[in-house]
Design an enzyme around this catalytic site. Structure first.
Site, PDB file in Angstrom:
ATOM      1  N   ALA A  52       0.821  -1.215   0.000  1.00 40.15           N
ATOM      2  CA  ALA A  52       0.000   0.000   0.000  1.00 40.15           C
ATOM      3  C   ALA A  52       0.851   1.259   0.000  1.00 40.15           C
ATOM      4  O   ALA A  52       1.790   1.383   0.788  1.00 40.15           O
ATOM      5  CB  ALA A  52      -0.924   0.018   1.215  1.00 40.15           C
ATOM      6  N   GLY A  96       6.674   0.895   5.426  1.00 42.92           N
ATOM      7  CA  GLY A  96       7.544  -0.021   4.690  1.00 42.92           C
ATOM      8  C   GLY A  96       7.537   0.239   3.196  1.00 42.92           C
ATOM      9  O   GLY A  96       8.586   0.220   2.543  1.00 42.92           O
ATOM     10  N   CYS A  97       6.370   0.505   2.657  1.00 42.52           N
ATOM     11  CA  CYS A  97       6.260   0.739   1.215  1.00 42.52           C
ATOM     12  C   CYS A  97       6.914   2.055   0.821  1.00 42.52           C
ATOM     13  O   CYS A  97       7.495   2.169  -0.261  1.00 42.52           O
ATOM     14  CB  CYS A  97       4.799   0.696   0.784  1.00 42.52           C
ATOM     15  N   THR A  98       6.839   3.044   1.701  1.00 38.89           N
ATOM     16  CA  THR A  98       7.517   4.316   1.441  1.00 38.89           C
ATOM     17  C   THR A  98       9.025   4.119   1.467  1.00 38.89           C
ATOM     18  O   THR A  98       9.743   4.625   0.589  1.00 38.89           O
ATOM     19  CB  THR A  98       7.078   5.380   2.463  1.00 38.89           C
ATOM     20  N   ALA A 129       9.958   2.339  -1.792  1.00 38.19           N
ATOM     21  CA  ALA A 129       9.823   3.230  -2.947  1.00 38.19           C
ATOM     22  C   ALA A 129      10.935   4.273  -2.967  1.00 38.19           C
ATOM     23  O   ALA A 129      11.516   4.567  -4.022  1.00 38.19           O
ATOM     24  CB  ALA A 129       8.458   3.904  -2.936  1.00 38.19           C
TER      25      ALA A 129
END
Length: 157
Positions: free
Chosen positions: A41, A46-48, A51
């Protein structure tokens, strides 16, 4: 039973909307090596991290001939906000019904805080210029993943 794509496999076809609402097809990626990564998401910690690691490594990846594309279940408007907020310079694709996630074997049961849940299994696939998978990494960790990927691809920091 979840499929598990491995090197030598043709990447499953797709047509998804990007952060700008434009359709991107697997066929559009032919002619350039691609790092295709699936994440749970946009704008979560974590995804930030993941990315931003791709963003910070984009020059070395592009210098080695790779384009980067992230895929999540987020809607295009959310992806546009994520891209703008974090200065991401690569394409983000929207797969809200997780059909492409399923085709790539990255939707299924996983452990989350000690409980079995169904969701996105963070994974990365490297495709050659013809759309064949040359590297498949399943159930990766957000932190440190891009550095390990660059090492596997022989790309210096």
């Amino acid at each position: 039973m979840t499929v598990r794509l491995e090197p030598g496999t043709a990447a499953p076809d797709f047509a998804l909307l990007d952060q700008d609402g434009k359709t991107v097809r697997l066929a559009d990626l032919r002619g350039e090596k691609t790092v295709l990564y699936f994440y749970p998401a946009a704008m979560t910690p974590g995804c930030t991290t993941q990315a931003c690691d791709f963003r910070d490594s984009i020059s070395s990846l592009q210098g080695a001939g790779y384009r980067v594309i992230g895929i999540s279940r987020d809607e295009p408007a959310t992806l546009a906000t994520f891209r703008e907020r974090d200065g991401l310079t690569f394409t983000l694709l929207s797969d809200p019904d997780h059909a492409v996630h399923t085709a790539y074997g990255v939707w299924g049961e996983k452990m989350n805080y000690g409980k079995v849940v169904e969701g996105v299994i963070r994974s990365t696939f490297v495709l050659d210029d013809e759309g064949t998978i040359t590297l498949a990494q399943h159930n990766v960790k957000a932190t440190g993943h891009v550095a390990r990927l660059r090492k596997l691809l022989g790309i210096d920091a």
